[in-house]
Design a protein around this motif. Structure first.
Motif, PDB file in Angstrom:
ATOM      1  N   SER A 146       0.825  -1.211   0.000  1.00 12.58           N
ATOM      2  CA  SER A 146       0.000   0.000   0.000  1.00 12.58           C
ATOM      3  C   SER A 146       0.854   1.253   0.000  1.00 12.58           C
ATOM      4  O   SER A 146       0.471   2.280  -0.574  1.00 12.58           O
ATOM      5  CB  SER A 146      -0.933   0.006   1.219  1.00 12.58           C
ATOM      6  OG  SER A 146      -0.188  -0.065   2.427  1.00 12.58           O
ATOM      7  N   ASP A 147       2.042   1.189   0.638  1.00 13.88           N
ATOM      8  CA  ASP A 147       2.946   2.339   0.642  1.00 13.88           C
ATOM      9  C   ASP A 147       3.452   2.628  -0.771  1.00 13.88           C
ATOM     10  O   ASP A 147       3.531   3.775  -1.203  1.00 13.88           O
ATOM     11  CB  ASP A 147       4.132   2.096   1.575  1.00 13.88           C
ATOM     12  CG  ASP A 147       3.741   2.126   3.042  1.00 13.88           C
ATOM     13  OD1 ASP A 147       2.800   2.859   3.382  1.00 13.88           O
ATOM     14  OD2 ASP A 147       4.368   1.401   3.837  1.00 13.88           O
ATOM     15  N   ARG A 148       3.785   1.556  -1.493  1.00 13.11           N
ATOM     16  CA  ARG A 148       4.271   1.732  -2.866  1.00 13.11           C
ATOM     17  C   ARG A 148       3.139   2.201  -3.788  1.00 13.11           C
ATOM     18  O   ARG A 148       3.352   3.009  -4.695  1.00 13.11           O
ATOM     19  CB  ARG A 148       4.872   0.431  -3.377  1.00 13.11           C
ATOM     20  CG  ARG A 148       6.105  -0.024  -2.588  1.00 13.11           C
ATOM     21  CD  ARG A 148       6.772  -1.226  -3.229  1.00 13.11           C
ATOM     22  NE  ARG A 148       7.929  -1.663  -2.443  1.00 13.11           N
ATOM     23  CZ  ARG A 148       7.869  -2.563  -1.473  1.00 13.11           C
ATOM     24  NH1 ARG A 148       6.702  -3.119  -1.169  1.00 13.11           N
ATOM     25  NH2 ARG A 148       8.954  -2.908  -0.808  1.00 13.11           N
ATOM     26  N   ASP A 149       1.938   1.685  -3.551  1.00 13.67           N
ATOM     27  CA  ASP A 149       0.796   2.079  -4.378  1.00 13.67           C
ATOM     28  C   ASP A 149       0.515   3.570  -4.252  1.00 13.67           C
ATOM     29  O   ASP A 149       0.113   4.215  -5.224  1.00 13.67           O
ATOM     30  CB  ASP A 149      -0.454   1.287  -3.969  1.00 13.67           C
ATOM     31  CG  ASP A 149      -0.356  -0.186  -4.356  1.00 13.67           C
ATOM     32  OD1 ASP A 149       0.501  -0.518  -5.195  1.00 13.67           O
ATOM     33  OD2 ASP A 149      -1.114  -0.989  -3.801  1.00 13.67           O
ATOM     34  N   ARG A 150       0.739   4.117  -3.067  1.00 12.15           N
ATOM     35  CA  ARG A 150       0.471   5.546  -2.863  1.00 12.15           C
ATOM     36  C   ARG A 150       1.315   6.418  -3.776  1.00 12.15           C
ATOM     37  O   ARG A 150       0.914   7.514  -4.158  1.00 12.15           O
ATOM     38  CB  ARG A 150       0.737   5.932  -1.404  1.00 12.15           C
ATOM     39  CG  ARG A 150      -0.345   5.522  -0.431  1.00 12.15           C
ATOM     40  CD  ARG A 150      -0.128   6.190   0.908  1.00 12.15           C
ATOM     41  NE  ARG A 150       1.107   5.772   1.548  1.00 12.15           N
ATOM     42  CZ  ARG A 150       1.687   6.434   2.546  1.00 12.15           C
ATOM     43  NH1 ARG A 150       1.162   7.563   2.987  1.00 12.15           N
ATOM     44  NH2 ARG A 150       2.794   5.984   3.102  1.00 12.15           N
ATOM     45  N   LEU A 151       2.512   5.935  -4.106  1.00 16.90           N
ATOM     46  CA  LEU A 151       3.429   6.731  -4.910  1.00 16.90           C
ATOM     47  C   LEU A 151       2.887   6.996  -6.313  1.00 16.90           C
ATOM     48  O   LEU A 151       3.299   7.943  -6.975  1.00 16.90           O
ATOM     49  CB  LEU A 151       4.780   6.022  -5.013  1.00 16.90           C
ATOM     50  CG  LEU A 151       5.538   5.795  -3.698  1.00 16.90           C
ATOM     51  CD1 LEU A 151       6.821   5.019  -3.966  1.00 16.90           C
ATOM     52  CD2 LEU A 151       5.839   7.111  -2.998  1.00 16.90           C
ATOM     53  N   GLN A 152       1.951   6.157  -6.758  1.00 13.13           N
ATOM     54  CA  GLN A 152       1.402   6.327  -8.100  1.00 13.13           C
ATOM     55  C   GLN A 152       0.581   7.610  -8.235  1.00 13.13           C
ATOM     56  O   GLN A 152       0.303   8.063  -9.352  1.00 13.13           O
ATOM     57  CB  GLN A 152       0.545   5.111  -8.460  1.00 13.13           C
ATOM     58  CG  GLN A 152       1.337   3.820  -8.533  1.00 13.13           C
ATOM     59  CD  GLN A 152       0.471   2.611  -8.848  1.00 13.13           C
ATOM     60  OE1 GLN A 152      -0.690   2.750  -9.207  1.00 13.13           O
ATOM     61  NE2 GLN A 152       1.044   1.411  -8.710  1.00 13.13           N
ATOM     62  N   ALA A 153       0.208   8.205  -7.107  1.00 14.22           N
ATOM     63  CA  ALA A 153      -0.566   9.450  -7.146  1.00 14.22           C
ATOM     64  C   ALA A 153       0.297  10.650  -7.518  1.00 14.22           C
ATOM     65  O   ALA A 153      -0.223  11.720  -7.849  1.00 14.22           O
ATOM     66  CB  ALA A 153      -1.231   9.693  -5.795  1.00 14.22           C
ATOM     67  N   LEU A 154       1.617  10.470  -7.486  1.00 16.61           N
ATOM     68  CA  LEU A 154       2.524  11.589  -7.732  1.00 16.61           C
ATOM     69  C   LEU A 154       2.763  11.798  -9.221  1.00 16.61           C
ATOM     70  O   LEU A 154       2.803  10.847  -9.998  1.00 16.61           O
ATOM     71  CB  LEU A 154       3.871  11.335  -7.046  1.00 16.61           C
ATOM     72  CG  LEU A 154       3.857  11.099  -5.539  1.00 16.61           C
ATOM     73  CD1 LEU A 154       5.282  10.869  -5.039  1.00 16.61           C
ATOM     74  CD2 LEU A 154       3.208  12.256  -4.798  1.00 16.61           C
ATOM     75  N   THR A 155       2.956  13.049  -9.596  1.00 17.10           N
ATOM     76  CA  THR A 155       3.386  13.355 -10.959  1.00 17.10           C
ATOM     77  C   THR A 155       4.875  13.018 -11.076  1.00 17.10           C
ATOM     78  O   THR A 155       5.577  12.877 -10.062  1.00 17.10           O
ATOM     79  CB  THR A 155       3.196  14.843 -11.277  1.00 17.10           C
ATOM     80  OG1 THR A 155       4.088  15.610 -10.454  1.00 17.10           O
ATOM     81  CG2 THR A 155       1.751  15.277 -11.025  1.00 17.10           C
ATOM     82  N   PRO A 156       5.412  12.903 -12.293  1.00 14.42           N
ATOM     83  CA  PRO A 156       6.848  12.633 -12.446  1.00 14.42           C
ATOM     84  C   PRO A 156       7.723  13.658 -11.722  1.00 14.42           C
ATOM     85  O   PRO A 156       8.730  13.303 -11.097  1.00 14.42           O
ATOM     86  CB  PRO A 156       7.049  12.687 -13.962  1.00 14.42           C
ATOM     87  CG  PRO A 156       5.729  12.251 -14.520  1.00 14.42           C
ATOM     88  CD  PRO A 156       4.712  12.851 -13.592  1.00 14.42           C
ATOM     89  N   ARG A 157       7.343  14.935 -11.771  1.00 17.55           N
ATOM     90  CA  ARG A 157       8.149  15.961 -11.103  1.00 17.55           C
ATOM     91  C   ARG A 157       8.066  15.815  -9.582  1.00 17.55           C
ATOM     92  O   ARG A 157       9.075  15.953  -8.881  1.00 17.55           O
ATOM     93  CB  ARG A 157       7.676  17.354 -11.523  1.00 17.55           C
ATOM     94  CG  ARG A 157       8.466  18.484 -10.885  1.00 17.55           C
ATOM     95  CD  ARG A 157       9.939  18.414 -11.262  1.00 17.55           C
ATOM     96  NE  ARG A 157      10.223  19.113 -12.495  1.00 17.55           N
ATOM     97  CZ  ARG A 157      11.406  19.136 -13.089  1.00 17.55           C
ATOM     98  NH1 ARG A 157      12.419  18.470 -12.571  1.00 17.55           N
ATOM     99  NH2 ARG A 157      11.576  19.790 -14.221  1.00 17.55           N
ATOM    100  N   GLU A 158       6.880  15.537  -9.073  1.00 18.07           N
ATOM    101  CA  GLU A 158       6.736  15.333  -7.633  1.00 18.07           C
ATOM    102  C   GLU A 158       7.547  14.126  -7.187  1.00 18.07           C
ATOM    103  O   GLU A 158       8.140  14.123  -6.095  1.00 18.07           O
ATOM    104  CB  GLU A 158       5.258  15.154  -7.273  1.00 18.07           C
ATOM    105  CG  GLU A 158       4.443  16.436  -7.411  1.00 18.07           C
ATOM    106  CD  GLU A 158       2.947  16.208  -7.431  1.00 18.07           C
ATOM    107  OE1 GLU A 158       2.200  17.198  -7.445  1.00 18.07           O
ATOM    108  OE2 GLU A 158       2.513  15.026  -7.450  1.00 18.07           O
ATOM    109  N   HIS A 159       7.596  13.110  -8.008  1.00 17.61           N
ATOM    110  CA  HIS A 159       8.388  11.916  -7.731  1.00 17.61           C
ATOM    111  C   HIS A 159       9.868  12.277  -7.629  1.00 17.61           C
ATOM    112  O   HIS A 159      10.584  11.817  -6.724  1.00 17.61           O
ATOM    113  CB  HIS A 159       8.154  10.900  -8.853  1.00 17.61           C
ATOM    114  CG  HIS A 159       8.544   9.495  -8.523  1.00 17.61           C
ATOM    115  ND1 HIS A 159       9.791   8.987  -8.805  1.00 17.61           N
ATOM    116  CD2 HIS A 159       7.851   8.490  -7.927  1.00 17.61           C
ATOM    117  CE1 HIS A 159       9.856   7.728  -8.416  1.00 17.61           C
ATOM    118  NE2 HIS A 159       8.695   7.394  -7.873  1.00 17.61           N
ATOM    119  N   GLU A 160      10.336  13.111  -8.539  1.00 19.31           N
ATOM    120  CA  GLU A 160      11.735  13.549  -8.514  1.00 19.31           C
ATOM    121  C   GLU A 160      12.041  14.343  -7.249  1.00 19.31           C
ATOM    122  O   GLU A 160      13.106  14.164  -6.637  1.00 19.31           O
ATOM    123  CB  GLU A 160      12.030  14.426  -9.737  1.00 19.31           C
ATOM    124  CG  GLU A 160      12.110  13.685 -11.056  1.00 19.31           C
ATOM    125  CD  GLU A 160      12.414  14.613 -12.214  1.00 19.31           C
ATOM    126  OE1 GLU A 160      13.217  14.238 -13.081  1.00 19.31           O
ATOM    127  OE2 GLU A 160      11.856  15.733 -12.251  1.00 19.31           O
TER     128      GLU A 160
END
Length: 225
Positions: A152-166
Protein backbone atom coordinates in the motif's frame (compact mmCIF):
# COMPACT_ATOMS: atom_id res chain seq x y z
CA UNK A 1 7.15 41.73 20.16
CA UNK A 2 7.38 38.09 19.04
CA UNK A 3 6.35 35.58 21.66
CA UNK A 4 9.15 33.32 22.88
CA UNK A 5 9.21 29.65 21.87
CA UNK A 6 7.62 27.73 24.74
CA UNK A 7 9.63 24.57 25.43
CA UNK A 8 9.12 21.41 27.43
CA UNK A 9 12.17 19.40 28.54
CA UNK A 10 11.58 15.65 28.88
CA UNK A 11 14.52 13.71 30.32
CA UNK A 12 14.92 11.41 33.31
CA UNK A 13 18.27 12.98 34.28
CA UNK A 14 17.94 16.14 36.35
CA UNK A 15 21.44 17.33 35.45
CA UNK A 16 20.69 17.07 31.74
CA UNK A 17 17.50 19.12 32.14
CA UNK A 18 19.34 21.69 34.23
CA UNK A 19 22.05 22.05 31.60
CA UNK A 20 19.55 22.55 28.80
CA UNK A 21 17.49 24.98 30.88
CA UNK A 22 20.53 27.13 31.60
CA UNK A 23 21.23 27.49 27.88
CA UNK A 24 17.62 27.89 26.75
CA UNK A 25 16.43 30.34 29.38
CA UNK A 26 19.33 32.63 28.48
CA UNK A 27 17.76 33.18 25.04
CA UNK A 28 15.42 36.11 24.53
CA UNK A 29 13.26 34.10 22.12
CA UNK A 30 12.88 30.94 24.25
CA UNK A 31 11.42 29.95 27.59
CA UNK A 32 11.36 26.57 29.33
CA UNK A 33 7.69 26.40 30.26
CA UNK A 34 7.59 22.83 31.59
CA UNK A 35 9.71 19.81 32.47
CA UNK A 36 8.99 16.11 32.79
CA UNK A 37 11.05 13.15 33.96
CA UNK A 38 9.52 10.57 31.61
CA UNK A 39 7.11 10.24 28.71
CA UNK A 40 4.04 9.59 30.85
CA UNK A 41 4.65 12.69 32.92
CA UNK A 42 5.06 14.69 29.72
CA UNK A 43 1.69 13.44 28.43
CA UNK A 44 0.01 14.24 31.75
CA UNK A 45 1.34 17.79 31.62
CA UNK A 46 0.49 18.33 27.95
CA UNK A 47 -2.96 16.74 27.83
CA UNK A 48 -4.97 19.56 29.47
CA UNK A 49 -3.62 22.17 27.01
CA UNK A 50 -1.31 20.86 24.25
CA UNK A 51 -1.20 24.32 22.69
CA UNK A 52 0.58 25.73 25.74
CA UNK A 53 3.85 24.20 24.49
CA UNK A 54 5.38 24.93 21.08
CA UNK A 55 8.17 22.36 21.06
CA UNK A 56 9.11 19.32 23.16
CA UNK A 57 12.75 18.30 23.59
CA UNK A 58 12.26 14.56 24.05
CA UNK A 59 14.73 12.04 25.41
CA UNK A 60 14.36 8.54 23.97
CA UNK A 61 15.30 6.06 26.69
CA UNK A 62 13.34 6.78 29.88
CA UNK A 63 11.56 4.69 32.53
CA UNK A 64 7.79 4.31 32.68
CA UNK A 65 7.15 5.56 29.12
CA UNK A 66 9.90 6.06 26.54
CA UNK A 67 10.21 8.90 24.07
CA UNK A 68 8.91 6.90 21.11
CA UNK A 69 5.62 5.97 22.78
CA UNK A 70 5.26 9.48 24.16
CA UNK A 71 5.84 11.03 20.71
CA UNK A 72 3.20 8.75 19.21
CA UNK A 73 0.68 9.86 21.84
CA UNK A 74 1.56 13.54 21.46
CA UNK A 75 0.98 13.41 17.71
CA UNK A 76 -2.58 12.31 18.47
CA UNK A 77 -3.32 15.49 20.40
CA UNK A 78 -5.21 18.33 18.71
CA UNK A 79 -2.69 20.89 17.41
CA UNK A 80 0.25 19.04 18.98
CA UNK A 81 3.58 20.70 19.72
CA UNK A 82 6.49 19.73 17.51
CA UNK A 83 8.90 17.15 18.93
CA UNK A 84 12.68 17.25 18.65
CA UNK A 85 14.24 13.98 19.79
CA UNK A 86 17.43 14.08 21.84
CA UNK A 87 19.61 10.99 21.97
CA UNK A 88 22.99 9.91 23.29
CA UNK A 89 23.25 7.37 20.50
CA UNK A 90 24.19 8.50 17.00
CA UNK A 91 22.63 5.50 15.28
CA UNK A 92 19.67 4.39 17.34
CA UNK A 93 16.72 2.39 16.03
CA UNK A 94 14.54 4.08 18.64
CA UNK A 95 15.17 7.42 16.98
CA UNK A 96 14.00 5.94 13.68
CA UNK A 97 10.80 4.83 15.41
CA UNK A 98 10.30 8.31 16.82
CA UNK A 99 10.73 9.87 13.37
CA UNK A 100 8.09 7.50 12.03
CA UNK A 101 5.84 8.45 14.93
CA UNK A 102 5.98 12.10 13.92
CA UNK A 103 9.04 13.66 15.54
CA UNK A 104 10.31 16.63 13.54
CA UNK A 105 13.94 15.57 13.78
CA UNK A 106 16.65 14.46 16.15
CA UNK A 107 19.76 15.86 17.74
CA UNK A 108 22.62 14.32 19.70
CA UNK A 109 22.80 15.33 23.34
CA UNK A 110 26.44 16.29 22.95
CA UNK A 111 25.60 18.88 20.29
CA UNK A 112 26.97 22.32 21.08
CA UNK A 113 24.72 25.12 22.33
CA UNK A 114 24.61 26.88 18.96
CA UNK A 115 23.59 23.67 17.17
CA UNK A 116 20.86 23.05 19.75
CA UNK A 117 19.50 26.58 19.49
CA UNK A 118 19.59 26.53 15.69
CA UNK A 119 17.75 23.20 15.66
CA UNK A 120 15.02 24.48 17.96
CA UNK A 121 14.51 27.62 15.89
CA UNK A 122 14.50 25.63 12.65
CA UNK A 123 11.94 23.10 13.87
CA UNK A 124 9.76 25.81 15.37
CA UNK A 125 9.93 27.65 12.06
CA UNK A 126 8.55 24.65 10.20
CA UNK A 127 11.67 22.79 9.07
CA UNK A 128 11.58 19.08 9.78
CA UNK A 129 14.92 17.48 9.09
CA UNK A 130 17.29 19.13 11.54
CA UNK A 131 20.33 17.33 10.18
CA UNK A 132 19.54 15.65 6.84
CA UNK A 133 22.88 13.86 6.65
CA UNK A 134 22.47 12.49 10.17
CA UNK A 135 18.92 11.35 9.49
CA UNK A 136 20.06 9.69 6.28
CA UNK A 137 22.92 7.96 8.11
CA UNK A 138 20.52 6.72 10.76
CA UNK A 139 18.11 5.29 8.21
CA UNK A 140 20.90 3.65 6.24
CA UNK A 141 22.05 1.91 9.42
CA UNK A 142 18.75 0.64 10.77
CA UNK A 143 16.50 0.09 7.74
CA UNK A 144 18.18 -3.10 6.43
CA UNK A 145 17.12 -4.88 9.64
CA UNK A 146 13.55 -3.56 9.63
CA UNK A 147 10.47 -4.90 7.82
CA UNK A 148 10.02 -3.64 4.27
CA UNK A 149 7.29 -1.31 3.10
CA UNK A 150 3.79 -2.60 2.59
CA UNK A 151 2.44 -2.75 -0.97
CA UNK A 152 0.00 0.00 0.00
CA UNK A 153 2.95 2.34 0.64
CA UNK A 154 4.27 1.73 -2.87
CA UNK A 155 0.80 2.08 -4.38
CA UNK A 156 0.47 5.55 -2.86
CA UNK A 157 3.43 6.73 -4.91
CA UNK A 158 1.40 6.33 -8.10
CA UNK A 159 -0.57 9.45 -7.15
CA UNK A 160 2.52 11.59 -7.73
CA UNK A 161 3.39 13.36 -10.96
CA UNK A 162 6.85 12.63 -12.45
CA UNK A 163 8.15 15.96 -11.10
CA UNK A 164 6.74 15.33 -7.63
CA UNK A 165 8.39 11.92 -7.73
CA UNK A 166 11.73 13.55 -8.51
CA UNK A 167 11.33 16.03 -5.68
CA UNK A 168 10.43 13.23 -3.24
CA UNK A 169 13.60 11.32 -4.15
CA UNK A 170 15.69 14.47 -3.77
CA UNK A 171 14.27 15.04 -0.28
CA UNK A 172 14.97 11.40 0.52
CA UNK A 173 18.60 11.91 -0.43
CA UNK A 174 18.87 14.70 2.11
CA UNK A 175 18.94 17.66 -0.27
CA UNK A 176 17.81 21.06 0.98
CA UNK A 177 15.27 23.11 -0.96
CA UNK A 178 18.03 25.21 -2.50
CA UNK A 179 19.95 22.10 -3.57
CA UNK A 180 16.78 20.59 -5.08
CA UNK A 181 16.18 23.86 -6.87
CA UNK A 182 19.63 23.73 -8.45
CA UNK A 183 19.52 20.03 -9.27
CA UNK A 184 16.08 20.09 -10.92
CA UNK A 185 16.29 23.62 -12.38
CA UNK A 186 13.28 24.81 -10.38
CA UNK A 187 12.65 27.99 -8.43
CA UNK A 188 12.70 27.46 -4.67
CA UNK A 189 9.03 28.48 -4.26
CA UNK A 190 8.18 25.83 -6.87
CA UNK A 191 10.13 23.22 -4.88
CA UNK A 192 8.17 24.15 -1.77
CA UNK A 193 4.92 23.84 -3.71
CA UNK A 194 5.86 20.37 -4.94
CA UNK A 195 6.83 19.29 -1.42
CA UNK A 196 3.48 20.52 -0.10
CA UNK A 197 1.64 18.52 -2.76
CA UNK A 198 3.67 15.38 -2.03
CA UNK A 199 2.87 15.67 1.68
CA UNK A 200 -0.83 16.11 0.95
CA UNK A 201 -1.08 13.30 -1.61
CA UNK A 202 0.83 10.78 0.48
CA UNK A 203 -0.70 11.75 3.82
CA UNK A 204 2.66 12.54 5.39
CA UNK A 205 3.21 14.92 8.28
CA UNK A 206 6.49 16.47 7.26
CA UNK A 207 9.80 16.23 5.46
CA UNK A 208 11.18 13.63 7.85
CA UNK A 209 8.42 11.21 6.94
CA UNK A 210 9.17 11.82 3.26
CA UNK A 211 12.73 10.62 3.92
CA UNK A 212 11.49 7.59 5.83
CA UNK A 213 9.07 6.65 3.04
CA UNK A 214 11.81 6.94 0.41
CA UNK A 215 13.94 4.40 2.23
CA UNK A 216 11.07 2.07 3.09
CA UNK A 217 9.85 1.90 -0.51
CA UNK A 218 13.31 1.64 -2.06
CA UNK A 219 13.19 5.01 -3.84
CA UNK A 220 16.44 5.73 -2.01
CA UNK A 221 18.69 2.86 -0.98
CA UNK A 222 21.41 2.78 1.69
CA UNK A 223 24.53 4.45 0.31
CA UNK A 224 22.60 6.21 -2.45
CA UNK A 225 23.11 9.85 -3.31
Amino acid sequence: MTKPIRLMLVDDQAMVRAGFRMVLDAQSDMVVAAEATNGQEALDRLRPDPGAIDLVLMDIRMPRLDGVAATTEIMGFPSPPRVLVLTTFDLDEYVYAALRAGAAGFLLKDAGPEELLSAIRAVHGGDSVVAPSATKRLLEAVLPSLPGAADSDRDRLQALTPREHEVLIAVGRGLSNSEISAALFLAEPTVKTHIGRVLAKLGLRDRVQMVVLCYETGLVIPGDG
